[in-house]
Write an enzyme that holds these catalytic residues in place. Structure first.
Site, PDB file in Angstrom:
ATOM      1  N   SER A  75      37.138  41.306  35.719  1.00 25.51           N
ATOM      2  CA  SER A  75      37.922  40.068  36.052  1.00 25.51           C
ATOM      3  C   SER A  75      38.010  39.080  35.339  1.00 25.51           C
ATOM      4  CB  SER A  75      37.081  39.540  37.210  1.00 25.51           C
ATOM      5  OG  SER A  75      35.710  39.316  37.018  1.00 25.51           O
ATOM      6  N   THR A  76      37.214  38.801  33.910  1.00 19.91           N
ATOM      7  CA  THR A  76      37.197  38.043  32.876  1.00 19.91           C
ATOM      8  C   THR A  76      38.411  38.281  31.793  1.00 19.91           C
ATOM      9  OG1 THR A  76      34.862  37.947  33.126  1.00 19.91           O
ATOM     10  CG2 THR A  76      35.896  36.569  31.292  1.00 19.91           C
ATOM     11  N   THR A 102      38.232  45.999  30.500  1.00 22.69           N
ATOM     12  CA  THR A 102      38.603  46.114  32.074  1.00 22.69           C
ATOM     13  C   THR A 102      37.409  44.950  32.946  1.00 22.69           C
ATOM     14  OG1 THR A 102      38.520  48.436  31.865  1.00 22.69           O
ATOM     15  CG2 THR A 102      38.110  47.526  33.865  1.00 22.69           C
ATOM     16  N   GLY A 134      35.319  42.149  28.801  1.00 21.99           N
ATOM     17  CA  GLY A 134      33.945  41.459  29.430  1.00 21.99           C
ATOM     18  C   GLY A 134      32.823  42.157  29.186  1.00 21.99           C
ATOM     19  N   GLY A 160      30.010  47.605  34.671  1.00 20.64           N
ATOM     20  CA  GLY A 160      29.832  47.159  35.990  1.00 20.64           C
ATOM     21  C   GLY A 160      31.051  47.583  36.874  1.00 20.64           C
ATOM     22  N   GLY A 161      32.093  47.896  35.971  1.00 21.09           N
ATOM     23  CA  GLY A 161      33.528  48.399  36.716  1.00 21.09           C
ATOM     24  C   GLY A 161      33.502  50.000  36.234  1.00 21.09           C
ATOM     25  N   ASP A 196      28.549  42.423  31.408  1.00 18.35           N
ATOM     26  CA  ASP A 196      27.596  42.016  32.294  1.00 18.35           C
ATOM     27  C   ASP A 196      26.553  41.177  31.900  1.00 18.35           C
ATOM     28  OD1 ASP A 196      29.240  43.677  34.384  1.00 18.35           O
ATOM     29  OD2 ASP A 196      28.438  45.473  33.376  1.00 18.35           O
ATOM     30  N   GLU A 211      35.643  51.915  27.409  1.00 19.35           N
ATOM     31  CA  GLU A 211      35.494  50.692  26.650  1.00 19.35           C
ATOM     32  C   GLU A 211      34.845  50.921  25.381  1.00 19.35           C
ATOM     33  OE1 GLU A 211      35.403  47.799  30.708  1.00 19.35           O
ATOM     34  OE2 GLU A 211      33.783  48.657  30.015  1.00 19.35           O
TER      35      GLU A 211
END
Ligand code: 5RP
Length: 234
Positions: free
Chosen positions: A36-37, A34, A91, A105-106, A93, A112
């Protein structure tokens, strides 16, 4: 789940995300993280499915990655059907020199962690800003709403500074995909991530914390579009 990771286009993240998608071969079951990367990875895998006829199955880690994977045209499966994905890509952090990572962060770190620990290999995709010598970011801790007060007290006793994650200044708490709260806990520099991870896991009502000790490899995207690969030393 509220997305603290929403971001504009990033060449570094794109470089890392797309490079990681190259590791996926036909027939693989892939954990889809999950943020943006890894969103670049999911979109690139979707492109390969459409244009190259790549046949894979994805295991998602959040409603956000589920929506993205469906939009990309990736066929989905579950851990019940495929308990040991070939590869998980996600991803982070922050990542330290020993490849310990802070995630969440999400607010998706519980799923995850379950997907990445289930997988045969766990690859993290990140931009350079995430890499440091030691971990010092706040650690996301998912707690049952019923246990919030106890968890806050125990986290203070551990030397942490817990703060309930809010959706926005005027809204209420962020609610995870599992229906729980997230406490972001400051510990300063984390000298021994393994020891802290054990202590966090022992608090009643803590569902999962964001310290990950199972990263096998990190793909770091650079501003010039290159990607550095760091592999965990045995
Ligand atoms: C979500 C996560 C993300 O992977 C992490 O926050 C990194 O996100 P991004 O790639 O958007 O910087 O752990 O729970």
């Amino acid at each position: 789940m509220t997305d603290r990771n929403a971001s504009t286009d990033s060449p570094e993240k794109r470089a890392a995300g797309i490079a990681a998608a190259k590791l996926v071969s036909p027939g693989m079951v892939v954990g889809l993280g999950t943020g943006s990367t890894v969103a670049y990875t999911i979109k690139e895998l979707g492109r390969r499915v459409r244009e190259e006829g790549l046949e894979i199955l994805g295991v998602v880690t959040s409603y956000q990655s589920e929506a993205l994977a469906i939009e990309a045209g990736i066929q989905l499966t579950t851990l019940a059907q495929h308990p040991e994905p070939d590869l998980a890509i996600d991803g982070a952090d922050q990542i330290d020199a020993g490849l310990y990572a802070i995630k969440g962060g999400g607010a998706a770190h519980t799923r995850e962690k379950i997907v990445s620990v289930s997988a045969k290999r766990f690859l993290v995709v990140a931009d350079e800003s995430k890499i440091g010598k030691q971990l010092d970011r706040t650690v996301p801790v998912e707690v049952l709403p019923f246990a919030k007060e106890l968890a806050v007290k125990k986290l203070w006793e551990l030397g942490g500074k817990p703060e309930l994650r809010l959706a926005s200044r005027k809204d209420g708490p962020v609610i995870t995909d599992n229906g729980n709260f997230v406490l972001d806990v400051g510990f300063g520099v984390i000298g021994d991530p393994e020891a802290l991870a054990l202590k966090l896991s022992s608090i009643p009502g803590v569902v999962e914390h964001g310290i990950f000790s199972n990263v096998d490899e990190v793909y770091i995207g650079k501003k010039d579009g290159s990607v550095e690969v760091i592999t965990k030393q045995a």
